[in-house]
Design an enzyme around this catalytic site. Structure first.
Site, PDB file in Angstrom:
ATOM      1  N   GLN A 112       0.834  -1.209   0.000  1.00  0.00           N
ATOM      2  CA  GLN A 112       0.000   0.000   0.000  1.00  0.00           C
ATOM      3  C   GLN A 112       0.869   1.259   0.000  1.00  0.00           C
ATOM      4  O   GLN A 112       0.562   2.234  -0.686  1.00  0.00           O
ATOM      5  CB  GLN A 112      -0.948   0.033   1.212  1.00  0.00           C
ATOM      6  CG  GLN A 112      -2.060  -0.974   1.131  1.00  0.00           C
ATOM      7  CD  GLN A 112      -1.721  -2.264   1.853  1.00  0.00           C
ATOM      8  OE1 GLN A 112      -0.560  -2.602   2.043  1.00  0.00           O
ATOM      9  NE2 GLN A 112      -2.736  -2.998   2.249  1.00  0.00           N
ATOM     10  N   CYS A 113       1.931   1.218   0.795  1.00  0.00           N
ATOM     11  CA  CYS A 113       2.841   2.371   0.851  1.00  0.00           C
ATOM     12  C   CYS A 113       3.504   2.606  -0.497  1.00  0.00           C
ATOM     13  O   CYS A 113       3.609   3.748  -0.955  1.00  0.00           O
ATOM     14  CB  CYS A 113       3.906   2.156   1.912  1.00  0.00           C
ATOM     15  SG  CYS A 113       3.267   2.054   3.580  1.00  0.00           S
ATOM     16  N   ASN A 114       3.958   1.535  -1.132  1.00  0.00           N
ATOM     17  CA  ASN A 114       4.605   1.669  -2.436  1.00  0.00           C
ATOM     18  C   ASN A 114       3.649   2.270  -3.458  1.00  0.00           C
ATOM     19  O   ASN A 114       4.027   3.158  -4.228  1.00  0.00           O
ATOM     20  CB  ASN A 114       5.120   0.315  -2.924  1.00  0.00           C
ATOM     21  CG  ASN A 114       6.372  -0.092  -2.197  1.00  0.00           C
ATOM     22  OD1 ASN A 114       7.318   0.673  -2.099  1.00  0.00           O
ATOM     23  ND2 ASN A 114       6.388  -1.301  -1.674  1.00  0.00           N
TER      24      ASN A 114
END
Length: 183
Positions: A112-114
């Site tokens: 999700q962060c990427n």
């Protein structure tokens, strides 16, 4: 990833939701991208790993991290952190140049962060057009932020917050269970 907009050292406005980057088209397409990334992620891990990860995501959603983060009209705490090039960056200096969009990024292991980081990279010109500076903050070591920003061709600073000291000031930290952490 947790994204906050900071202007003149505070969040301004009375609505706590105003301090979070909000664009309906951005949010909808980001959710679509996240779904695709998670599908690909789930296709390469075992069912047991997938169940553990899904339980972790549900648990973090229940923690309501966004709600407990510092609230308007609190002043954003200043910080001093190294960027991917080893240069020292302070919030105070960034704010002298205009509003700042802070993105707290867990690490390269977080799909999700990427997706969020890559989406923000694609939206960077829109952010700059509003006079703001985009900055990511990660608990990765400085070498990790350099490799990550180079590999992803990021055109904004990625700061190293080893130990999550700055993230703690913003009240957005939580513990990732051992079984979810990368080896």
């Amino acid at each position: 990833a947790t994204t906050m907009a900071v202007s003149n050292g505070d969040y301004g406005g009375g609505d706590p939701n105003d301090r979070h980057y909000h664009d309906d088209d951005y949010q909808q397409s980001l959710e679509e991208e996240l779904s695709e990334i998670l599908e690909a992620f789930y296709s390469i891990i075992s069912e047991e790993e997938m169940n553990k990860y899904q339980a972790f995501v549900e648990k973090t959603e229940q923690m309501k991290i966004k709600r407990r983060s510092i609230d308007a009209p609190e002043r954003a705490p200043d910080f001093e952190l190294p960027d991917q090039d080893g240069e020292t960056v302070t919030l105070k200096h960034l704010l002298e140049q205009g509003p700042v969009v802070l993105v707290f990024y867990r690490g390269k292991w977080c799909p999700q962060c990427n997706a969020t980081i890559m989406r923000l990279q694609r939206e960077l010109e829109k952010i700059k057009a509003k006079g703001a500076t985009l900055v990511a903050i990660s608990p990765m070591l400085p070498d990790g932020t350099r490799v990550f920003s180079t590999k992803r061709e990021l055109l904004f600073p990625v700061l190293s917050d080893v130990g999550n000291h700055v993230a703690r000031k913003f009240n957005i930290t939580f513990t990732v269970p051992e079984e979810i952490r990368p080896e």
